[in-house]
Write an enzyme that holds these catalytic residues in place. Structure first.
Site, PDB file in Angstrom:
ATOM      1  N   ILE A 196       2.023  -5.655   7.986  1.00 12.23           N
ATOM      2  CA  ILE A 196       3.447  -5.405   8.123  1.00 12.23           C
ATOM      3  C   ILE A 196       3.882  -3.951   8.483  1.00 12.23           C
ATOM      4  O   ILE A 196       3.546  -3.235   7.324  1.00 12.23           O
ATOM      5  CB  ILE A 196       4.214  -6.140   6.942  1.00 12.23           C
ATOM      6  CG1 ILE A 196       4.172  -7.870   7.110  1.00 12.23           C
ATOM      7  CG2 ILE A 196       5.980  -5.930   7.375  1.00 12.23           C
ATOM      8  CD1 ILE A 196       4.609  -8.415   5.912  1.00 12.23           C
ATOM      9  N   MET A 218       0.970  -0.922  -0.025  1.00  8.33           N
ATOM     10  CA  MET A 218      -0.062   0.105  -0.035  1.00  8.33           C
ATOM     11  C   MET A 218       0.814   1.313   0.038  1.00  8.33           C
ATOM     12  O   MET A 218       1.994   1.147   0.632  1.00  8.33           O
ATOM     13  CB  MET A 218      -0.712   0.208   1.350  1.00  8.33           C
ATOM     14  CG  MET A 218      -2.015  -1.136   1.268  1.00  8.33           C
ATOM     15  SD  MET A 218      -2.655  -0.987   3.009  1.00  8.33           S
ATOM     16  CE  MET A 218      -1.358  -1.828   4.218  1.00  8.33           C
ATOM     17  N   GLY A 251       1.150   3.717   4.780  1.00 14.19           N
ATOM     18  CA  GLY A 251       1.947   2.950   3.779  1.00 14.19           C
ATOM     19  C   GLY A 251       2.445   1.858   4.296  1.00 14.19           C
ATOM     20  O   GLY A 251       3.572   1.946   5.128  1.00 14.19           O
ATOM     21  N   SER A 252       2.069   0.611   3.919  1.00 14.55           N
ATOM     22  CA  SER A 252       2.636  -0.560   4.482  1.00 14.55           C
ATOM     23  C   SER A 252       2.223  -1.770   3.616  1.00 14.55           C
ATOM     24  O   SER A 252       1.970  -1.589   2.326  1.00 14.55           O
ATOM     25  CB  SER A 252       2.267  -0.976   5.924  1.00 14.55           C
ATOM     26  OG  SER A 252       3.333  -1.789   6.704  1.00 14.55           O
ATOM     27  N   ARG A 253       2.187  -3.040   4.186  1.00  9.69           N
ATOM     28  CA  ARG A 253       2.116  -4.448   3.203  1.00  9.69           C
ATOM     29  C   ARG A 253       1.295  -5.225   4.010  1.00  9.69           C
ATOM     30  O   ARG A 253       1.153  -5.115   5.417  1.00  9.69           O
ATOM     31  CB  ARG A 253       3.437  -4.642   2.967  1.00  9.69           C
ATOM     32  CG  ARG A 253       3.580  -6.062   2.508  1.00  9.69           C
ATOM     33  CD  ARG A 253       4.883  -6.378   2.118  1.00  9.69           C
ATOM     34  NE  ARG A 253       5.317  -7.714   1.925  1.00  9.69           N
ATOM     35  CZ  ARG A 253       6.420  -8.193   1.609  1.00  9.69           C
ATOM     36  NH1 ARG A 253       7.419  -7.449   1.566  1.00  9.69           N
ATOM     37  NH2 ARG A 253       6.548  -9.450   1.598  1.00  9.69           N
TER      38      ARG A 253
END
Length: 226
Positions: free
Chosen positions: A159, A101, A189-191
């Site tokens: 994550i 993301m 913002g991450s995953r």
């Protein structure tokens, strides 16, 4: 599809609004020429709209066939699709789908399958870029294990990244998982990694865009024990 502000952003938006009001009023009162306060106000408005956009929380309804379906937990881009050994919970080989993301994506996280939450575990770790493969096992993360309605186990991992250092997980053991419900939220913002059985039929490829709670990424095989 209705959109509202996510509860994780309410306090942040209020605080940012108050700070911007103070800064901009001071600029208009004490700074000349007038072009400078105008620039201040324009930049403030743009930044505030970006933050509002980040915390938007659409209410989504899945309208397809729900049997054995796996949907994306997040909005973003598929950055990894591979067979891996998951060492922390499942301790077996699985198929991993990773969705990254950016700050422009919705950051609410949906349950990927209907079923029951079996385990929720937080892992302390580093804050490497979430785009890196080793982020799955080295970064700060939260793991949710779900037993799908067909009996198979699906693992979801939120994550943290270099910027995103705040993971919120709403799921608790014993909760009912529903693909239309929020599982959690990751700020800035991450995953998210989704671990599937090796025999799952995967429909996405690297580079595909997904929509959380809507995009079908895989279909589970019927549990052979049923």
């Amino acid at each position: 599809m209705k959109v509202k502000i996510h509860r994780e952003g309410t306090n942040i938006l209020i605080v940012v609004m108050l700070i911007m009001i103070v800064i901009n009023l001071s600029a208009w009162m004490f700074i000349r020429p007038a072009v400078i306060p105008i620039v201040f106000s324009s930049i403030s408005a743009i930044l505030y709209l970006l933050i509002v956009n980040f915390f938007r929380s659409p209410r989504r309804t899945f309208r397809g066939d729900r049997e054995n379906v796996v949907v994306s937990s997040v909005d973003g881009t598929v950055v990894a699709l591979e067979e891996v050994f998951e060492p922390e919970v499942l301790r077996r080989k699985v198929r991993m789908v990773s969705v990254f993301m950016t700050v422009f994506n919705v950051h609410a996280n949906w349950f990927p399958v209907d079923g029951e939450v079996l385990l929720v575990r937080h892992h302390r770790g580093r804050f490497l870029s979430a785009y890196l493969p080793k982020a799955s096992i080295e970064n700060e993360r939260s793991t949710v294990l779900i037993r799908a309605t067909n009996g198979q186990e699906i693992l979801v991992r939120q994550i943290a990244g270099a910027v995103a250092r705040r993971i919120v997980t709403y799921a608790e053991p014993g909760d009912a998982a529903n693909i239309e419900d929020h599982m959690g939220f990751i700020k800035f913002g991450s995953r998210v990694d989704i671990y599937l059985p090796l025999d799952a039929e995967v429909f996405v490829k690297i580079g595909d865009k997904t929509t959380g709670g809507v995009s079908v990424i895989a279909r589970l095989r019927n549990n052979p024990d049923d």
